[in-house]
Design a protein around this motif. Structure first.
Motif, PDB file in Angstrom:
ATOM      1  N   TYR A  33       0.853  -1.183   0.000  1.00  0.00           N
ATOM      2  CA  TYR A  33       0.000   0.000   0.000  1.00  0.00           C
ATOM      3  C   TYR A  33       0.888   1.231   0.000  1.00  0.00           C
ATOM      4  O   TYR A  33       1.982   1.234   0.582  1.00  0.00           O
ATOM      5  CB  TYR A  33      -0.902   0.008   1.245  1.00  0.00           C
ATOM      6  CG  TYR A  33      -1.711  -1.261   1.368  1.00  0.00           C
ATOM      7  CD1 TYR A  33      -1.226  -2.347   2.089  1.00  0.00           C
ATOM      8  CD2 TYR A  33      -2.942  -1.380   0.734  1.00  0.00           C
ATOM      9  CE1 TYR A  33      -1.947  -3.530   2.181  1.00  0.00           C
ATOM     10  CE2 TYR A  33      -3.671  -2.552   0.827  1.00  0.00           C
ATOM     11  CZ  TYR A  33      -3.168  -3.624   1.546  1.00  0.00           C
ATOM     12  OH  TYR A  33      -3.874  -4.789   1.629  1.00  0.00           O
ATOM     13  N   TYR A  54      -2.472  -3.586  -5.787  1.00  0.00           N
ATOM     14  CA  TYR A  54      -3.135  -4.527  -6.682  1.00  0.00           C
ATOM     15  C   TYR A  54      -4.239  -3.862  -7.515  1.00  0.00           C
ATOM     16  O   TYR A  54      -4.826  -4.491  -8.381  1.00  0.00           O
ATOM     17  CB  TYR A  54      -3.702  -5.705  -5.895  1.00  0.00           C
ATOM     18  CG  TYR A  54      -4.696  -5.340  -4.820  1.00  0.00           C
ATOM     19  CD1 TYR A  54      -4.282  -5.187  -3.499  1.00  0.00           C
ATOM     20  CD2 TYR A  54      -6.041  -5.138  -5.109  1.00  0.00           C
ATOM     21  CE1 TYR A  54      -5.187  -4.854  -2.505  1.00  0.00           C
ATOM     22  CE2 TYR A  54      -6.948  -4.821  -4.122  1.00  0.00           C
ATOM     23  CZ  TYR A  54      -6.522  -4.672  -2.813  1.00  0.00           C
ATOM     24  OH  TYR A  54      -7.404  -4.348  -1.828  1.00  0.00           O
ATOM     25  N   ARG A  96       4.027  -2.626   3.446  1.00  0.00           N
ATOM     26  CA  ARG A  96       3.890  -3.918   2.791  1.00  0.00           C
ATOM     27  C   ARG A  96       2.645  -4.623   3.299  1.00  0.00           C
ATOM     28  O   ARG A  96       2.134  -4.311   4.385  1.00  0.00           O
ATOM     29  CB  ARG A  96       5.123  -4.780   3.036  1.00  0.00           C
ATOM     30  CG  ARG A  96       5.316  -5.259   4.446  1.00  0.00           C
ATOM     31  CD  ARG A  96       6.546  -6.176   4.544  1.00  0.00           C
ATOM     32  NE  ARG A  96       6.616  -6.835   5.835  1.00  0.00           N
ATOM     33  CZ  ARG A  96       7.239  -6.337   6.901  1.00  0.00           C
ATOM     34  NH1 ARG A  96       7.857  -5.179   6.821  1.00  0.00           N
ATOM     35  NH2 ARG A  96       7.255  -6.999   8.031  1.00  0.00           N
ATOM     36  N   GLU A  97       2.152  -5.536   2.508  1.00  0.00           N
ATOM     37  CA  GLU A  97       1.010  -6.342   2.913  1.00  0.00           C
ATOM     38  C   GLU A  97       1.416  -7.229   4.070  1.00  0.00           C
ATOM     39  O   GLU A  97       2.542  -7.714   4.141  1.00  0.00           O
ATOM     40  CB  GLU A  97       0.539  -7.191   1.733  1.00  0.00           C
ATOM     41  CG  GLU A  97      -0.609  -8.134   2.037  1.00  0.00           C
ATOM     42  CD  GLU A  97      -1.901  -7.397   2.342  1.00  0.00           C
ATOM     43  OE1 GLU A  97      -2.735  -7.267   1.433  1.00  0.00           O
ATOM     44  OE2 GLU A  97      -2.075  -6.978   3.501  1.00  0.00           O
TER      45      GLU A  97
ATOM     46  N   ARG B  98      -6.261  -4.019  10.331  1.00  0.00           N
ATOM     47  CA  ARG B  98      -5.000  -4.049   9.611  1.00  0.00           C
ATOM     48  C   ARG B  98      -4.895  -2.759   8.806  1.00  0.00           C
ATOM     49  O   ARG B  98      -5.837  -2.315   8.199  1.00  0.00           O
ATOM     50  CB  ARG B  98      -4.941  -5.270   8.715  1.00  0.00           C
ATOM     51  CG  ARG B  98      -4.740  -6.540   9.492  1.00  0.00           C
ATOM     52  CD  ARG B  98      -4.863  -7.739   8.587  1.00  0.00           C
ATOM     53  NE  ARG B  98      -3.937  -7.656   7.479  1.00  0.00           N
ATOM     54  CZ  ARG B  98      -4.009  -8.420   6.408  1.00  0.00           C
ATOM     55  NH1 ARG B  98      -4.990  -9.293   6.285  1.00  0.00           N
ATOM     56  NH2 ARG B  98      -3.120  -8.303   5.442  1.00  0.00           N
ATOM     57  N   LYS B 100      -4.039  -1.189   6.216  1.00  0.00           N
ATOM     58  CA  LYS B 100      -3.985  -0.772   4.827  1.00  0.00           C
ATOM     59  C   LYS B 100      -4.789   0.494   4.590  1.00  0.00           C
ATOM     60  O   LYS B 100      -4.596   1.169   3.600  1.00  0.00           O
ATOM     61  CB  LYS B 100      -4.480  -1.897   3.935  1.00  0.00           C
ATOM     62  CG  LYS B 100      -5.878  -2.403   4.279  1.00  0.00           C
ATOM     63  CD  LYS B 100      -6.208  -3.618   3.444  1.00  0.00           C
ATOM     64  CE  LYS B 100      -7.567  -4.169   3.802  1.00  0.00           C
ATOM     65  NZ  LYS B 100      -7.892  -5.358   2.999  1.00  0.00           N
TER      66      LYS B 100
END
Lengths: 118, 114
Positions: A33, A54, A96-97, B98, B100
């Motif tokens: 991200y 993605y 990072r994921e 999380r 993101k």
């Protein structure tokens, strides 16, 4: 290790004009991200916009949009109709994921100081 | 809009003294972080905290640092014996999931070690 590079230490733009801030990053990850944060003189870090790696479509958020070039590892921020309140440091950041419910942490660039002039 | 609150906004301490920086994350957030920014430099990750324990820490977060969530609302960063190079802005952040989506940062505490 991931790195984030912002090659423009300082920029200026006239009020109501458009400006683009550059950011490149280095990673071997495929899923991650990207973020732009704004830090005005008040020092608070404010999320401007985010992009999932993605997703091919470039993120937009009102006057802010990004140009995400995954192959080139480039993530520039375009600010349209710049406003005087937009004078701030702008930081590009990478995350990072993470899997298994764990969290990621942000890796920041050194920032670009943007001055919006009347 | 919910905020992450940090106190104090500015703290001056003598070298060798202990300091505690305080943060009140957003109430329904589960993940908590400390970052620091030395003047004129990039923002650096210190530590992340979830489920009452440290999830990840950076090389900066050595034995002089500790974090605690003493009750249901506060999240603290303690520096046991401050050094001149600990002078920086310290940012607390929290997130619901999380991350993101990106965190919510507090306004920071400016720590000056003299």
């Amino acid at each position: 290790a991931q790195t984030v590079t912002q090659s423009q230490p300082e920029m200026s733009v006239q009020e109501a004009e458009t400006v683009t801030l550059s950011c490149t990053y280095d990673t071997s990850e495929s899923n991650y991200y990207l973020f732009w944060y704004k830090q005005p003189p008040s020092r608070q870090m404010i999320l401007v916009i985010r992009q999932e790696a993605y997703k091919q479509q470039n993120a937009t958020e009102n006057r802010f949009s990004v140009n995400f070039q995954k192959a080139a590892k480039s993530f520039s921020l375009k600010i349209s109709d710049s406003q005087l309140g937009g004078t701030a440091m702008y930081f590009c950041a990478f995350m990072r994921e993470e899997y298994g419910g764990s969290q990621g942490n942000l890796i920041f660039g050194k920032g670009t100081k943007l001055s919006v002039k009347p | 809009e919910p905020e992450v609150t940090q106190t104090p906004s500015h703290q001056v301490t003598q070298m060798g003294q202990e300091v505690i920086l305080r943060c009140v994350p957003i109430s329904n957030h589960l993940y908590f972080y400390w970052y620091r920014q030395i003047l004129g430099q990039k923002v650096e990750f210190l530590v992340s905290f979830y489920n009452n324990e440290i999830s990840e820490k950076s090389e900066i977060f050595d034995d002089q640092f500790s974090v605690e969530r003493p009750d249901g609302s506060n999240f603290t960063l303690k520096i046991r014996s401050t050094k001149l190079e600990d002078s920086a802005m310290y940012f607390c952040a929290s997130s619901w999931s999380r991350v993101k989506e990106g965190y919510t940062f507090g306004s920071g505490t400016r720590l000056t070690v003299v």
